[in-house]
Write an enzyme that holds these catalytic residues in place. Structure first.
Site, PDB file in Angstrom:
ATOM      1  N   SER A   1       0.837  -1.196   0.000  1.00  0.00           N
ATOM      2  CA  SER A   1       0.000   0.000   0.000  1.00  0.00           C
ATOM      3  C   SER A   1       0.872   1.245   0.000  1.00  0.00           C
ATOM      4  O   SER A   1       1.944   1.269   0.603  1.00  0.00           O
ATOM      5  CB  SER A   1      -0.940  -0.021   1.207  1.00  0.00           C
ATOM      6  N   LYS A   2       0.367   2.254  -0.706  1.00  0.00           N
ATOM      7  CA  LYS A   2       1.124   3.498  -0.810  1.00  0.00           C
ATOM      8  C   LYS A   2       1.353   4.108   0.557  1.00  0.00           C
ATOM      9  O   LYS A   2       2.343   4.773   0.795  1.00  0.00           O
ATOM     10  CB  LYS A   2       0.346   4.501  -1.666  1.00  0.00           C
ATOM     11  N   ARG A   3       0.398   3.901   1.449  1.00  0.00           N
ATOM     12  CA  ARG A   3       0.514   4.544   2.761  1.00  0.00           C
ATOM     13  C   ARG A   3       1.459   3.771   3.685  1.00  0.00           C
ATOM     14  O   ARG A   3       2.263   4.363   4.382  1.00  0.00           O
ATOM     15  CB  ARG A   3      -0.856   4.712   3.409  1.00  0.00           C
ATOM     16  N   ARG A   4       1.349   2.441   3.683  1.00  0.00           N
ATOM     17  CA  ARG A   4       2.143   1.654   4.630  1.00  0.00           C
ATOM     18  C   ARG A   4       3.565   1.373   4.162  1.00  0.00           C
ATOM     19  O   ARG A   4       4.489   1.287   4.950  1.00  0.00           O
ATOM     20  CB  ARG A   4       1.473   0.291   4.835  1.00  0.00           C
TER      21      ARG A   4
END
Ligand code: GLU
Ligand code: ZN
Length: 508
Positions: free
Chosen positions: A242-245
């Site tokens: 994921s882009k966030r994690r």
């Protein structure tokens, strides 16, 4: 029955510029590129930039620069999907004329209200038989036959069947008049003569819809492209990257000093492996050995540690000149931690072989050599604390100051002289030299100490040893205040002065 399009393969990489260029996209690009290189086919780059709200020009630039960095130059393109709008509208007109589409003026709320209790989610076909004209504010939907199946012959996953009853009458043109991604994607694949669609498995569910459009445009008997849906990438927790994690942008790896050859090698292992099990594979070997049929369908773990380790192997294999060149963005660029005028590439080159052995990424290089190019070493305070807590540190520093003042200045002599000093204080060399290393480099670890001091020079080395000795004296002095002479001070004070220790070492 489907037949696969004949002729020399034509593949495409079709990214949407809606964010930073993702490692998963780079892997998709690579598998297309490898397949084209090994089959003598054509690798087309098509930027799918029709979603004006989500596209950004700097993301297009990011895709192009990452492709260049990885040496995956397209044989054709980059084409811009946005430059092909006329073709997309023409295809819509033709689908409309052949009765494959119908107009729909349902609002989302109306559809939801009608279908709330339905077993199959999605649009209910309400407008299919209403016969309303196309026009502003009306979407166009594809009339999906109610019976039958679409079979995707997937090179990676085998035959995947989709019952038509499970596919809703999907929107092809939005009520704003804009053709949707699936239409543009299919029309462009047809126009560009694509023979193999190799892409991420997130697109598998939309593949039967694309196939329906393809057949509606080109006739039921048309040869469709072969499909290969590549396994998704997961993190350590087996969750989709994921882009966030997770750190997923190719640019961030480039900035950390991963080498393009190593990065490419690692990407190739995400869903594929060499029959021999070997993992260090030059690009030519990848081109020869890669087989689309051997791609695994289970999720591939994007293992940053493994990537880092592999990169380290590439770093160590570089010849020194190539390494020095590759390091320039970190040593001579604006991000270097020293003033440009203090950097000297000749000096760096002397240390380079020692540094190569000790870094996995080029981004780790400045920390290894900054002691040479900064006026003062950047003191790691934890390292300093270990010196301050060492009862023999003052003795060692005094001894070194004395011995290094007059010995000849080369790594071999410095080694000998320091070994003698170690013997004198009753320590193994590694432990004895620790305070010297911290004083001179500011760190507990780094390139070999004697070579480092040889490169740094006598004057700077002595000055740093003296600064550390002074600082130690100040610490010891302040400890003295509450309870009289502490053990540290006593030990240091009990020994003969620096000159004496130096003289002893000189005799060794
Ligand atoms: N542009 C779409 C995407 O990036 C489709 C790609 C494709 O069909 O390969 O998800
Ligand atoms: Zn409707």
């Amino acid at each position: 029955m489907d037949t696969t399009r004949p002729g020399v393969p034509r593949v495409r990489f079709a990214p949407s510029p809606t964010g930073y260029f993702h490692v998963g996209s780079a892997r998709t690009a690579l598998f297309n590129w490898l397949f084209a290189r090994q089959t003598g086919g054509t690798f087309v780059l098509r930027i799918e930039d029709t979603d004006e709200e989500r596209n950004r020009e700097d993301w297009v630039a990011g895709i192009l620069s990452a492709m260049t960095w990885l040496h995956m130059d397209p044989d054709e393109g980059p084409y811009r999907q946005s430059g092909r709008r006329d073709e997309h509208h023409a295809a819509v007109d033709s689908l409309w004329a052949s009765g494959s589409l119908y107009a729909c003026d349902c609002t989302r709320e109306a559809v939801e209200a009608r279908t709330a209790g339905n077993a199959t989610p999605g649009y209910d076909g309400h407008c299919r038989t209403r016969g309303i004209e196309r026009g502003p504010g009306r979407a166009l939907r594809f009339a999906v036959p109610d019976e039958g199946t679409v079979v995707v012959h997937d090179i990676v996953r085998g035959d995947v069947e989709f019952p038509l009853a499970s596919i809703e009458d999907f929107v092809v043109v939005k009520s704003s008049g804009q053709p949707l991604f699936l239409l543009a994607n299919t029309v462009d694949d047809i126009a560009m003569g694509i023979t193999h669609v190799i892409r991420g498995e997130d697109l598998l569910p939309s593949t039967p819809k694309g196939m329906l459009i393809w057949r509606a445009l080109e006739g039921d008997g048309v040869a469709l492209p072969a499909f290969a849906h590549l396994p998704m990438l997961v993190n350590e927790q087996r969750k989709k990257l994921s882009k966030r994690r997770d750190p997923v942008s190719v640019e961030s790896y480039r900035e950390q000093g991963f080498l393009p050859e190593a990065f490419l090698n690692y990407l190739a292992l995400l869903g594929w492996s060499h029959p021999s099990g070997r993992e260090l594979l030059a690009v030519d070997e990848l081109v020869t050995a890669f087989r689309l049929e051997d791609v695994n369908h289970s999720p591939a773990f994007f293992d940053v540690q493994k990537l880092t380790h592999l990169n380290g192997e590439y770093v160590r294999a570089m010849d020194v000149d190539a390494f020095v060149d590759a390091c320039r963005p970190w040593t001579s660029g604006p991000g270097a931690p020293w003033p440009a005028e203090r950097f000297d590439e000749g000096t760096f080159r002397e240390l380079a072989p020692l540094v190569q052995e000790r870094v996995d990424t080029l981004g780790a290089v400045p920390d290894m050599v900054d002691f040479v190019f900064l006026a003062e070493p950047r003191m790691d305070e934890a390292a300093w604390a270990s010196v301050a807590a060492d009862p023999l540190a003052a003795t060692v520093l005094d001894g070194a100051l004395g011995a290094y003042a007059t010995c000849s200045w080369d790594a071999g002599t410095l080694h000998q002289v320091t070994a003698a000093l170690a013997e004198q204080v009753g320590r193994k060399l590694g432990k004895a030299q620790a305070p010297v290393r911290v004083a001179v480099t500011g760190r507990r670890v780094g390139p070999p100490l004697f070579e480092s001091m040889a490169v740094l020079g006598r004057a700077a080395t002595l000055q740093r040893l003296q600064a550390a000795r002074d600082r130690l004296g100040a610490v010891a002095g302040s400890e003295e205040l509450p309870g009289g002479a502490g053990p540290g001070v006593g030990e240091a004070g009990a020994l003969p002065g620096g000159a004496g220790a130096g003289a002893a070492v000189d005799q060794a």
